[in-house]
Design an enzyme around this catalytic site. Structure first.
Site, PDB file in Angstrom:
ATOM      1  N   TYR A  81       0.838  -1.204   0.000  1.00 34.02           N
ATOM      2  CA  TYR A  81       0.000   0.000   0.000  1.00 34.02           C
ATOM      3  C   TYR A  81       0.871   1.251   0.000  1.00 34.02           C
ATOM      4  CZ  TYR A  81      -3.960   2.988   1.183  1.00 34.02           C
ATOM      5  OH  TYR A  81      -4.938   3.945   1.157  1.00 34.02           O
ATOM      6  N   PHE A 133     -10.332  18.757 -24.885  1.00 34.10           N
ATOM      7  CA  PHE A 133     -10.670  17.344 -24.914  1.00 34.10           C
ATOM      8  C   PHE A 133     -11.934  17.188 -24.062  1.00 34.10           C
ATOM      9  CE2 PHE A 133     -10.538  12.921 -23.524  1.00 34.10           C
ATOM     10  CZ  PHE A 133     -10.684  12.346 -24.768  1.00 34.10           C
ATOM     11  N   THR A 134     -12.749  16.185 -24.372  1.00 29.92           N
ATOM     12  CA  THR A 134     -14.066  16.058 -23.731  1.00 29.92           C
ATOM     13  C   THR A 134     -13.989  16.107 -22.199  1.00 29.92           C
ATOM     14  OG1 THR A 134     -13.785  13.674 -23.943  1.00 29.92           O
ATOM     15  CG2 THR A 134     -15.143  14.735 -25.610  1.00 29.92           C
ATOM     16  N   ASP A 224      -0.640  18.522 -21.491  1.00 34.38           N
ATOM     17  CA  ASP A 224      -1.328  17.227 -21.479  1.00 34.38           C
ATOM     18  C   ASP A 224      -0.524  16.323 -22.409  1.00 34.38           C
ATOM     19  OD1 ASP A 224      -2.850  14.979 -21.896  1.00 34.38           O
ATOM     20  OD2 ASP A 224      -4.737  16.032 -22.219  1.00 34.38           O
ATOM     21  N   LYS A 267      -2.478   5.770 -22.750  1.00 36.29           N
ATOM     22  CA  LYS A 267      -1.896   6.102 -24.057  1.00 36.29           C
ATOM     23  C   LYS A 267      -0.373   6.200 -23.916  1.00 36.29           C
ATOM     24  CE  LYS A 267      -6.007   8.804 -25.192  1.00 36.29           C
ATOM     25  NZ  LYS A 267      -6.538   8.435 -26.502  1.00 36.29           N
ATOM     26  N   ARG A 390     -16.637  11.449 -33.168  1.00 31.48           N
ATOM     27  CA  ARG A 390     -15.971  12.612 -32.597  1.00 31.48           C
ATOM     28  C   ARG A 390     -16.533  13.834 -33.317  1.00 31.48           C
ATOM     29  NH1 ARG A 390     -13.229  11.299 -27.759  1.00 31.48           N
ATOM     30  NH2 ARG A 390     -15.463  11.434 -27.471  1.00 31.48           N
ATOM     31  N   PHE A 456     -22.020  11.201 -24.863  1.00 28.28           N
ATOM     32  CA  PHE A 456     -21.555  10.279 -25.899  1.00 28.28           C
ATOM     33  C   PHE A 456     -21.201   8.907 -25.338  1.00 28.28           C
ATOM     34  CE2 PHE A 456     -17.079  10.452 -24.782  1.00 28.28           C
ATOM     35  CZ  PHE A 456     -16.978  11.687 -24.145  1.00 28.28           C
TER      36      PHE A 456
HETATM   37  N1  F0G Z   1      -6.247  13.971 -22.597  1.00 30.01           N
HETATM   38  C1  F0G Z   1      -6.258  13.497 -23.856  1.00 30.01           C
HETATM   39  C2  F0G Z   1      -5.570  14.244 -24.934  1.00 30.01           C
HETATM   40  C3  F0G Z   1      -6.928  12.297 -24.126  1.00 30.01           C
HETATM   41  O1  F0G Z   1      -6.938  11.841 -25.379  1.00 30.01           O
HETATM   42  C4  F0G Z   1      -7.562  11.601 -23.071  1.00 30.01           C
HETATM   43  C5  F0G Z   1      -8.277  10.365 -23.319  1.00 30.01           C
HETATM   44  C6  F0G Z   1      -7.497  12.133 -21.788  1.00 30.01           C
HETATM   45  C7  F0G Z   1      -6.827  13.327 -21.584  1.00 30.01           C
HETATM   46  C8  F0G Z   1      -8.160  11.454 -20.636  1.00 30.01           C
HETATM   47  O2  F0G Z   1      -7.435  10.334 -20.303  1.00 30.01           O
HETATM   48  O3  F0G Z   1      -9.003   8.413 -20.728  1.00 30.01           O
HETATM   49  O4  F0G Z   1      -7.030   8.148 -19.235  1.00 30.01           O
HETATM   50  O5  F0G Z   1      -8.961   9.485 -18.526  1.00 30.01           O
HETATM   51  N2  F0G Z   1      -8.638   9.958 -24.449  1.00 30.01           N
HETATM   52  C9  F0G Z   1      -9.314   8.689 -24.703  1.00 30.01           C
HETATM   53  C10 F0G Z   1      -9.683   8.608 -26.167  1.00 30.01           C
HETATM   54  C11 F0G Z   1     -10.468   8.434 -23.832  1.00 30.01           C
HETATM   55  O6  F0G Z   1     -10.268   7.590 -26.532  1.00 30.01           O
HETATM   56  O7  F0G Z   1      -9.388   9.492 -26.940  1.00 30.01           O
HETATM   57  P1  F0G Z   1      -8.149   9.015 -19.669  1.00 30.01           P
END
Ligand code: F0G
Length: 483
Positions: A81, A133-134, A224, A267, A390, A456
């Site tokens: 832990y 980003f979303t 990011d 990623k 998208r 989405f």
């Molecule tokens: N920033 C970017 C540029 C991303 O593409 C993503 C995730 C995140 C932050 C958030 O990261 O998913 O680990 O919480 N992109 C994924 C996609 C979900 O399918 O494009 P996460």
């Protein structure tokens, strides 16, 4: 890196610089069943079951192939832990790659965004970024802030030769700071490998200019780095000044100028998890208490220790140009084939995946019939291929409840790194081409269930009319008994 050249120039294709040692059996249900499954899933590719998917091109998140060295490292994970050796190994790898000493672990990228927004964003604040980003936008708006997108105009043109379409428009950034005042800007966010405009990179030069402006105004710069891997490859191959720099040198030149970096290791680093890193202890201290509150203790932050071992190795592998070239060269091949077929693609090819311009694929379909969503549903029916909408469905409604139409209506076909073979890429191109030749059959979608937040992910839609039945009938008449 020198590309392996083929003796027969017309046979030049991307060459895998790895071999396959573990495989997963795939299934392709018949087209009638695909239509049924798509409707059971509310015409939302997020709601499909993976067992019904032949090519999973939804995302590159958490589904990249791992290396033998990563798997080996996972076996030595120190599952405690607190104070685990795994965390120390990860810290060492991060410091080696980014030159940053402080690390706050988090379970994935959006968790980092939550911590950043909770700590730094106040109501009325503005966060400039090349593009939203979303999940980033959702966290900032949740705290009462807003997002200003400052990507160069070329970034929003589906076809434009600019090698760095994700670049910031520097004069607009300066004008915005002048207008709203530095004290209302908690940070400037630089998104490497700009996701929602087609995985488009920024140049090193542009990112360093943004960092310099931030310094001049006393504003925090935040990178990011989730999609940094592909972006590094594009800097190396497209930016003349960096041609003779190693990936490590490029990375350090960039990270040395950033106040904070956060990433999704789903990623970056071919693993799962995420984190926030910095050399500025006082910034880290502001966020530190939120990690045990939302994520987990400071040595794991919600991550599974084996994933942390895999990140430590994956980050080192990210410094290998031959490894990080594999994503972009396969994407480029897919874009090239589709472009040659006349399918409207976002060009130049970016990272993450190939992006189809759904507005041009389905001209005349209004935004509120969701062309990118309709195309995603149609492609699953045509080939068992799961892409991701998208476009407007991925946007948040305006505060007054009206639709916010996306600048670009894209169908993303993600190419998780080192997962697909060249023949699978060719199959994908073939089914998209068939769909393009039959695009007059594709109709729109309408909401059946529309969630308020991040709709989405689990919203449900239905086709307007019986276009899907007609598409299936045409498939049968063209392909006979083929799956
Ligand atoms: N920033 C970017 C540029 C991303 O593409 C993503 C995730 C995140 C932050 C958030 O990261 O998913 O680990 O919480 N992109 C994924 C996609 C979900 O399918 O494009 P996460």
């Amino acid at each position: 890196m020198s590309t392996v050249k083929f003796y027969c120039p017309d046979q030049q294709v991307p060459l895998e610089m790895h071999k396959v040692r573990v495989v997963q059996k795939l299934f392709l249900p018949p087209v009638e069943e695909r239509m049924r499954k798509m409707n059971e899933a509310g015409n939302n590719t997020f709601l499909l079951q993976n067992k019904d998917v032949f090519m999973d091109m939804l995302t590159d998140s958490g589904v990249n192939a791992m290396s033998d060295n990563q798997m080996a490292a996972m076996m030595q994970a120190d599952d405690s832990y607190a104070g685990s050796e795994t965390c120390n190994r990860l810290l060492k790898s991060i410091e080696d790659v980014f030159g940053m000493k402080y690390f706050l672990p988090a379970h994935q990228g959006r968790a980092c965004e939550n911590i950043l927004a909770e700590t730094f964003v106040k109501p009325g604040d503005v966060v400039p970024m090349n593009f939203h980003f979303t999940t980033t936008k959702a966290h900032i708006t949740r705290m009462g802030g807003s997002v200003e997108e400052l990507v160069i105009p070329e970034g929003l043109e589906p076809k434009n030769d600019h090698p760095f379409k994700g670049n910031f428009d520097i004069p607009r950034l300066e004008a915005l700071i002048e207008k709203v005042g530095a004290n209302h800007i908690p940070f400037v966010r630089i998104e490497a490998g700009t996701n929602l405009i087609g995985g488009q990179p920024l140049s090193l030069d542009n990112m360093l200019k943004v960092a310099a402006i931030c310094k001049k105004h006393g504003i925090m710069s935040v990178l990011d780095a989730s999609l940094l891997q592909d972006n590094l490859y594009f800097i190396k191959t497209r930016e003349a000044a960096c041609k003779y720099m190693s990936i490590r040198e490029i990375t350090r030149k960039l990270s040395d100028q950033m106040d904070l970096i956060y990433f999704s290791s789903r990623k970056l680093g071919f693993s799962r998890g995420g984190g926030i890193i910095s050399n500025n202890e006082s910034l880290i201290l502001k966020m530190k208490a939120l990690i045990p509150l939302f994520e987990g203790f400071l040595t794991y932050g919600g991550m599974e220790v084996r994933s942390m071992e895999a990140i430590a190795v994956g980050l080192q592998e990210t410094m290998d140009e031959e490894i990080i070239s594999q994503g972009p060269i396969f994407i480029e091949q897919l874009v090239k084939e589709l472009d040659a077929y006349g399918v409207p693609m976002i060009t130049p090819a970016g990272g993450l995946g190939a992006h189809i311009n759904a507005s041009e694929f389905l001209p005349g379909m209004p935004h509120d019939q969701y062309p990118a969503g309709a195309l995603a549903a149609a492609l699953y029916i045509a080939g068992g291929i799961r892409g991701m909408e998208r476009g407007t469905i991925s946007e948040q409604r305006n505060v007054d409840g009206t639709e916010r139409y996306a600048e670009l209506e894209l169908l993303r076909l993600a190419c998780p790194r080192r997962v697909f073979t060249l023949s699978q890429i060719k199959y994908c191109a073939d089914r998209v081409k068939w769909l393009y030749d039959n695009r007059h059959l594709i109709g729109g979608l309408q909401w059946e269930e529309e969630p308020e937040v991040l709709r989405f992910f689990f919203g449900r839609l239905k086709p307007i009319g019986d276009w899907q039945e007609k598409l299936v009938a045409k498939f049968r008449s063209d392909f006979g008994d083929s799956l």
